[in-house]
Design an enzyme around this catalytic site. Structure first.
Site, PDB file in Angstrom:
ATOM      1  N   ASP A   1       0.711  -1.110  -0.005  1.00 32.67           N
ATOM      2  CA  ASP A   1      -0.071  -0.108  -0.051  1.00 32.67           C
ATOM      3  C   ASP A   1       0.813   1.325  -0.039  1.00 32.67           C
ATOM      4  O   ASP A   1       0.468   2.329  -0.446  1.00 32.67           O
ATOM      5  CB  ASP A   1      -1.090  -0.045   1.229  1.00 32.67           C
ATOM      6  CG  ASP A   1      -1.954  -1.122   1.190  1.00 32.67           C
ATOM      7  OD1 ASP A   1      -2.067  -1.762   0.212  1.00 32.67           O
ATOM      8  OD2 ASP A   1      -2.468  -1.477   2.304  1.00 32.67           O
TER       9      ASP A   1
ATOM     10  N   ARG B   1     -10.003  -1.472 -27.986  1.00 31.64           N
ATOM     11  CA  ARG B   1     -10.852  -1.467 -26.672  1.00 31.64           C
ATOM     12  C   ARG B   1     -10.224  -0.690 -25.738  1.00 31.64           C
ATOM     13  O   ARG B   1      -9.072  -0.355 -25.731  1.00 31.64           O
ATOM     14  CB  ARG B   1     -11.075  -2.726 -26.306  1.00 31.64           C
ATOM     15  CG  ARG B   1     -11.655  -3.604 -27.555  1.00 31.64           C
ATOM     16  CD  ARG B   1     -13.262  -3.648 -27.359  1.00 31.64           C
ATOM     17  NE  ARG B   1     -14.011  -4.639 -28.037  1.00 31.64           N
ATOM     18  CZ  ARG B   1     -14.700  -4.353 -29.254  1.00 31.64           C
ATOM     19  NH1 ARG B   1     -14.544  -3.015 -29.573  1.00 31.64           N
ATOM     20  NH2 ARG B   1     -15.080  -5.476 -29.842  1.00 31.64           N
TER      21      ARG B   1
ATOM     22  N   GLY C   1      -4.105  -1.642  -2.995  1.00 33.27           N
ATOM     23  CA  GLY C   1      -3.859  -0.760  -2.083  1.00 33.27           C
ATOM     24  C   GLY C   1      -4.710  -0.220  -1.192  1.00 33.27           C
ATOM     25  O   GLY C   1      -4.413   0.931  -0.800  1.00 33.27           O
TER      26      GLY C   1
END
Length: 170
Positions: free
Chosen positions: A87, A122, A130
């Site tokens: 994170d 696309r 996170g």
């Protein structure tokens, strides 16, 4: 990492009984030094363990889990904590252990799907981990030149879907 070896998020350690068992195991093996690498749960657990250490030893002596001499030899517990989290949300660190590896893996995935997205004309949406920290999403977006990024620290405004669709058709 801990997830692979099965040491992540030990439910037993969240209880005093689990910490008593852990303390007894350390004392019986003569271990007085720990290096805890993990995120909020691991480091919070280590701090709780540190704070309770003396009372855990006293309780173990009282119930006969360890001897008074073993408790005396293990009267201290040194703990070093290292933030190991993808994170990158720990105050005071430039980059936590695991963040760079996670970013590298995300970029490999972006590279792999970019060719497919271009060949099929696309748009792809990629969600990264996170939790409540948008560091990985933001740095990935910068590194790969993403057209759009959502991060928890800056939630999208109302009608973001319309704006995104307009951008994609321009």
């Amino acid at each position: 990492g801990g997830t692979v070896i099965g040491s992540a998020r030990c439910q037993d350690f969240r209880t005093r009984e689990g910490r008593l068992k852990a303390a007894r195991n350390l004392v019986k093996r003569g271990i007085t030094n720990l290096c805890v690498i993990g995120g909020d749960g691991s480091l919070t657990g280590a701090d709780t363990f540190r704070a309770e250490w003396s009372s855990l030893l006293a309780e173990l002596v009282k119930v006969g889990g360890i001897t008074a001499e073993e408790a005396k030899k293990s009267s201290y517990l040194n703990i070093v904590g290292m933030v190991g989290s993808i994170d990158n949300d720990f105050c005071g660190t430039d980059m936590t252990i695991g963040t760079d590896s996670a970013l590298h893996r995300i970029m490999e995935i972006v590279d792999a799907i970019t060719t497919t997205a271009q060949s099929h004309q696309r748009t792809f949406v990629l969600e990264v981990m996170g939790r409540h920290c948008g560091y990985l999403a933001l740095i990935t977006a910068l590194a790969c030149g993403a057209d759009w990024v959502f991060i928890p620290e800056c939630p999208p405004e109302d009608n973001w879907e319309d704006h995104l669709c307009r951008r994609l058709t321009e």
